[in-house]
Write an enzyme that holds these catalytic residues in place. Structure first.
Site, mmCIF file in Angstrom:
data_model
loop_
_atom_site.group_PDB
_atom_site.id
_atom_site.type_symbol
_atom_site.label_atom_id
_atom_site.label_comp_id
_atom_site.label_asym_id
_atom_site.label_seq_id
_atom_site.Cartn_x
_atom_site.Cartn_y
_atom_site.Cartn_z
ATOM 1 N N ARG A 37 0.853 -1.186 0.000
ATOM 2 C CA ARG A 37 0.000 0.000 0.000
ATOM 3 C C ARG A 37 0.891 1.239 0.000
ATOM 4 O O ARG A 37 1.865 1.322 0.743
ATOM 5 C CB ARG A 37 -0.891 -0.021 1.247
ATOM 6 C CG ARG A 37 -1.797 1.185 1.400
ATOM 7 C CD ARG A 37 -2.706 1.004 2.618
ATOM 8 N NE ARG A 37 -1.952 0.752 3.817
ATOM 9 C CZ ARG A 37 -1.439 1.709 4.588
ATOM 10 N NH1 ARG A 37 -1.597 2.997 4.265
ATOM 11 N NH2 ARG A 37 -0.787 1.408 5.689
ATOM 12 N N ASP A 59 -1.014 3.125 -4.978
ATOM 13 C CA ASP A 59 -2.248 3.673 -4.429
ATOM 14 C C ASP A 59 -3.403 3.094 -5.236
ATOM 15 O O ASP A 59 -3.790 3.634 -6.279
ATOM 16 C CB ASP A 59 -2.235 5.200 -4.519
ATOM 17 C CG ASP A 59 -3.499 5.822 -3.932
ATOM 18 O OD1 ASP A 59 -4.402 5.069 -3.520
ATOM 19 O OD2 ASP A 59 -3.586 7.063 -3.905
ATOM 20 N N LYS A 61 -6.398 3.149 -4.993
ATOM 21 C CA LYS A 61 -7.610 3.949 -5.178
ATOM 22 C C LYS A 61 -7.581 4.687 -6.505
ATOM 23 O O LYS A 61 -8.603 5.221 -6.944
ATOM 24 C CB LYS A 61 -7.759 4.941 -4.024
ATOM 25 C CG LYS A 61 -8.016 4.283 -2.674
ATOM 26 C CD LYS A 61 -8.133 5.323 -1.571
ATOM 27 C CE LYS A 61 -8.366 4.642 -0.221
ATOM 28 N NZ LYS A 61 -8.449 5.642 0.880
ATOM 29 N N ARG A 90 -13.517 -5.705 -5.154
ATOM 30 C CA ARG A 90 -13.845 -4.284 -5.020
ATOM 31 C C ARG A 90 -12.714 -3.392 -5.528
ATOM 32 O O ARG A 90 -12.956 -2.255 -5.957
ATOM 33 C CB ARG A 90 -14.183 -3.952 -3.564
ATOM 34 C CG ARG A 90 -15.522 -4.533 -3.110
ATOM 35 C CD ARG A 90 -15.978 -3.970 -1.793
ATOM 36 N NE ARG A 90 -15.145 -4.361 -0.669
ATOM 37 C CZ ARG A 90 -15.298 -5.502 0.015
ATOM 38 N NH1 ARG A 90 -16.257 -6.361 -0.318
ATOM 39 N NH2 ARG A 90 -14.518 -5.788 1.032
ATOM 40 N N GLY A 124 -11.116 -13.446 12.311
ATOM 41 C CA GLY A 124 -10.608 -14.582 13.062
ATOM 42 C C GLY A 124 -9.106 -14.601 13.072
ATOM 43 O O GLY A 124 -8.451 -13.851 12.340
ATOM 44 N N HIS A 125 -8.559 -15.455 13.921
ATOM 45 C CA HIS A 125 -7.115 -15.668 13.971
ATOM 46 C C HIS A 125 -6.860 -17.166 14.106
ATOM 47 O O HIS A 125 -7.781 -17.971 14.301
ATOM 48 C CB HIS A 125 -6.482 -14.905 15.127
ATOM 49 C CG HIS A 125 -6.215 -13.459 14.821
ATOM 50 N ND1 HIS A 125 -5.350 -13.056 13.829
ATOM 51 C CD2 HIS A 125 -6.714 -12.317 15.377
ATOM 52 C CE1 HIS A 125 -5.310 -11.742 13.784
ATOM 53 N NE2 HIS A 125 -6.143 -11.260 14.703
ATOM 54 N N ASP A 126 -5.602 -17.507 14.015
ATOM 55 C CA ASP A 126 -5.166 -18.907 14.078
ATOM 56 C C ASP A 126 -5.899 -19.692 15.166
ATOM 57 O O ASP A 126 -6.409 -20.796 14.924
ATOM 58 C CB ASP A 126 -3.646 -18.925 14.329
ATOM 59 C CG ASP A 126 -3.068 -20.323 14.446
ATOM 60 O OD1 ASP A 126 -3.376 -21.025 15.432
ATOM 61 O OD2 ASP A 126 -2.281 -20.718 13.571
ATOM 62 N N TYR A 129 -9.373 -20.727 14.116
ATOM 63 C CA TYR A 129 -9.455 -21.697 13.028
ATOM 64 C C TYR A 129 -9.142 -23.106 13.525
ATOM 65 O O TYR A 129 -9.833 -24.065 13.183
ATOM 66 C CB TYR A 129 -8.499 -21.316 11.889
ATOM 67 C CG TYR A 129 -8.616 -19.869 11.475
ATOM 68 C CD1 TYR A 129 -9.860 -19.247 11.359
ATOM 69 C CD2 TYR A 129 -7.484 -19.110 11.217
ATOM 70 C CE1 TYR A 129 -9.969 -17.914 11.008
ATOM 71 C CE2 TYR A 129 -7.580 -17.772 10.858
ATOM 72 C CZ TYR A 129 -8.822 -17.173 10.752
ATOM 73 O OH TYR A 129 -8.923 -15.854 10.407
ATOM 74 N N ASP A 155 -2.193 -20.624 10.865
ATOM 75 C CA ASP A 155 -1.617 -19.626 9.969
ATOM 76 C C ASP A 155 -0.572 -20.210 9.025
ATOM 77 O O ASP A 155 -0.658 -20.062 7.801
ATOM 78 C CB ASP A 155 -0.955 -18.507 10.777
ATOM 79 C CG ASP A 155 -1.950 -17.509 11.347
ATOM 80 O OD1 ASP A 155 -3.140 -17.592 10.997
ATOM 81 O OD2 ASP A 155 -1.533 -16.659 12.151
#
Length: 372
Positions: A37, A59, A61, A90, A124-126, A129, A155
């Protein structure tokens, strides 16, 4: 050069398992470019999973930046991204758009819950899951609550490794069919796959659905960690009868109760006895007695200790890059040796774009409109 030399991959920057998957591919020789980014931070030299690949900051956008990303993707064999479902669409960079332009592209997607299902759009995180698929319940001692095994199982094991494996499989198939496809990597799916043996053992009646009571989950006295006299730990894995006999011999055990190796009812008391024996010596003393034997023994080393152990030194399991000690590429190949392609770096957008086929006019235009 590594076995993936000549393969070009576009990585959309993320955290944790995404960079790790890209690191694995880069270590194997792939030419990976990371799309960051614009305005994002530069990874530090200690962020090992960012090693081995250049970056371009866009960028997204701005339509010019999206078009630049698509041009990078046009020249790639694969793409990897780890956003929630719908984010890439998107941005105008979803698989329908990319595969229409590059019909051989392997579009690797990695999320915790997968691209579909009732939890697909949830955070969520590891830990979440591996909880959902039964792994977390099984990890820990009988007297403890479930213990998160770092974030290795969800992960990195169930996610990043399966993404890298899926992408390489897809690229191999595309080289034959001429057609790309989407790889949907869910950490829940991957972690469940890692549990295949345990689901099989359960079906055979060889695994109780009770934590800390089984052969490989610290239930057995001969498969566990033990504290030594100096407050350190050793790890024993003496499962086979011949290895168990060697454990008994080298530990100097004369108690006949230890002959009941596979008597699950005896395991708790035998564990207490073995713990008392182990605590009579320091870790170094047990090393001198057991290390390198068929006991199936190892000292429990810290992150600071592991790179200096003679076995790891001999195999060059750890290397130093930019002053940072880190794991070397794995696995190893006899002919196409993998290698770390460089330390973590920030975005050098113009140079990276030129290396991927952009001409000076294109780079200048992107700079003028603030896309890079």
């Amino acid at each position: 050069m590594g076995p993936l030399s000549g393969i070009r991959i576009v990585e959309f920057a993320g955290i944790g398992p995404g960079p790790f998957a890209a690191m694995l591919l880069s270590d194997m020789g792939a030419n990976v470019v990371r799309i960051d980014r614009k305005g994002g931070r530069t990874p530090s030299k200690g962020e090992v999973t960012y090693r081995g690949r250049p970056a371009v900051a866009l960028d997204l956008k701005k339509p010019e930046a999206v078009e630049a990303a698509l041009k990078l993707i046009d020249g790639a064999d694969a793409l990897i991204e780890g956003f929630r479902p719908g984010v890439m669409e998107r941005l105008g960079l979803g698989p329908d758009v990319c595969l229409k332009r590059n019909t051989k592209l392997v579009y690797g997607r990695m999320t915790g819950w997968g691209q579909t299902g009732p939890l697909a759009n949830a955070a969520g995180h590891d830990i979440n899951y591996i909880a959902l698929i039964g792994a977390l319940h099984a990890i820990g001692q009988a007297t403890s609550k479930p213990v998160p095994p770092l974030n290795l199982v969800g992960d990195f094991g169930g996610g990043a490794l399966y993404l890298a494996f899926g992408v390489v499989c897809g690229v191999l198939e595309a080289s034959r069919s001429g057609k790309g496809q989407i790889v949907d990597t869910a950490m829940t799916d991957g972690a469940a796959s890692l549990m295949a043996m345990f689901f099989g053992m359960s079906a055979l009646g060889m695994w109780a659905d009770k934590r800390g009571s089984n052969l490989l989950d610290s239930g057995a006295h001969f498969y566990d960690t033990y504290e030594t006299k100096d407050g350190k730990y050793i790890a024993l894995g003496s499962i086979e009868p011949q290895f168990y006999r060697e454990l008994i011999e080298k530990a100097g055990i004369a108690d006949s109760a230890f002959t009941a190796q596979m008597d699950r009812n005896a395991w708790p008391s035998l564990k207490e006895k073995l713990a008392a024996i182990v605590k009579t010596k320091t870790r170094d003393e047990w090393d001198r007695i057991m290390l390198g034997s068929d006991v199936c023994y190892a000292p429990v080393l810290s992150l600071g200790e592991a790179p200096h152990h003679p076995h790891n030194v001999a195999r060059k399991t750890f290397v130093e890059v930019g002053g940072v000690t880190q794991p070397a590429p794995a696995p190893r190949f006899s002919r196409t040796a993998p290698e770390i392609q460089g330390p973590p770096v920030g975005a050098d957008s113009p140079a990276t774009l030129r290396a991927w086929g952009f001409n000076e006019a294109e780079v200048a235009k992107l700079s003028q409109v603030g896309a890079i």
